[in-house]
Design a protein around this motif. Structure first.
Motif, PDB file in Angstrom:
ATOM      1  N   ASP A 124       0.826  -1.210   0.000  1.00  0.00           N
ATOM      2  CA  ASP A 124       0.000   0.000   0.000  1.00  0.00           C
ATOM      3  C   ASP A 124       0.857   1.256   0.000  1.00  0.00           C
ATOM      4  N   HIS A 125       1.937   1.244   0.761  1.00  0.00           N
ATOM      5  CA  HIS A 125       2.821   2.404   0.791  1.00  0.00           C
ATOM      6  C   HIS A 125       3.436   2.627  -0.587  1.00  0.00           C
ATOM      7  N   LEU A 126       3.964   1.562  -1.183  1.00  0.00           N
ATOM      8  CA  LEU A 126       4.610   1.715  -2.491  1.00  0.00           C
ATOM      9  C   LEU A 126       3.647   2.183  -3.570  1.00  0.00           C
ATOM     10  N   LEU A 127       2.418   1.699  -3.543  1.00  0.00           N
ATOM     11  CA  LEU A 127       1.469   2.038  -4.599  1.00  0.00           C
ATOM     12  C   LEU A 127       0.662   3.306  -4.328  1.00  0.00           C
ATOM     13  N   LEU A 128       0.497   3.682  -3.059  1.00  0.00           N
ATOM     14  CA  LEU A 128      -0.427   4.775  -2.753  1.00  0.00           C
ATOM     15  C   LEU A 128       0.138   5.920  -1.936  1.00  0.00           C
ATOM     16  N   THR A 129       0.856   5.632  -0.851  1.00  0.00           N
ATOM     17  CA  THR A 129       1.178   6.700   0.095  1.00  0.00           C
ATOM     18  C   THR A 129       2.601   7.224   0.028  1.00  0.00           C
ATOM     19  N   CYS A 130       3.502   6.541  -0.625  1.00  0.00           N
ATOM     20  CA  CYS A 130       4.874   7.033  -0.755  1.00  0.00           C
ATOM     21  C   CYS A 130       4.850   8.347  -1.538  1.00  0.00           C
TER      22      CYS A 130
END
Length: 168
Positions: A124-130
């Motif tokens: 989720d971090h890599l695809l959305l929140t980074c």
């Protein structure tokens, strides 16, 4: 109830006429499996609910399991290329070997994101929140004047944590 149905093959009486070919094949497979099955009356029945980590049934675990199944089944009905659908399916299941997952399995020392070094590197971090992925989303969507659809930092929820499951 299982003992009653198996005794004298009583479960067969529940089968109605006019079955389709797939139903007849399923019936035959069931017949084969149950023909060699025997119960031991001295051993009490046990129940293990595979959709929860403790093996106990709950309404919330059922809801979470079916919502997860629904998400993945809808994914396979999209018109996207197979490689895109496979990528998203693995992302929904949390099956990518991110730094967080490698760290959890003892295969990596640092769970933080290699791109921003600010948070744990989850799918989720890599695809959305980074910050880098948000910038990429903003630029790609900006070409179609859809910047408002870019992921925001607030309100993003990890589906696997929300559903009480942890990806192996």
């Amino acid at each position: 109830m299982v003992a009653e149905a198996l005794a004298g093959r009583g479960w067969i009486r529940d089968i109605q006429r006019g079955l389709s070919l797939p139903a007849l094949l399923e019936y035959h497979c069931l017949w084969e499996r149950l023909s060699s099955f025997s119960l031991t009356p001295s051993i009490p029945d046990s129940f293990h609910w595979k959709w929860s980590s403790d093996g106990n049934f709950s309404s919330s675990s059922t809801y979470k399991a079916f919502s997860s199944i629904l998400r993945t089944s809808l994914l396979w009905k999209t018109q996207a290329p197979n490689k895109c659908r496979l990528f998203m399916w693995l992302a929904l299941l949390g099956r990518y070997w991110t730094s967080e997952r490698l760290h959890r399995h003892g295969l990596h020392d640092d769970p933080t994101c290699a791109l921003c070094a600010q948070e744990g590197e989850s799918v989720d971090h890599l695809l959305l929140t980074c910050v880098h992925s948000r910038e990429t989303w903003f630029r790609c969507l900006g070409r179609f004047n859809l910047q408002n659809l870019a992921p925001a930092t607030e309100g993003v929820v990890d589906c696997r944590q929300e559903e009480g499951r942890e990806s192996p």
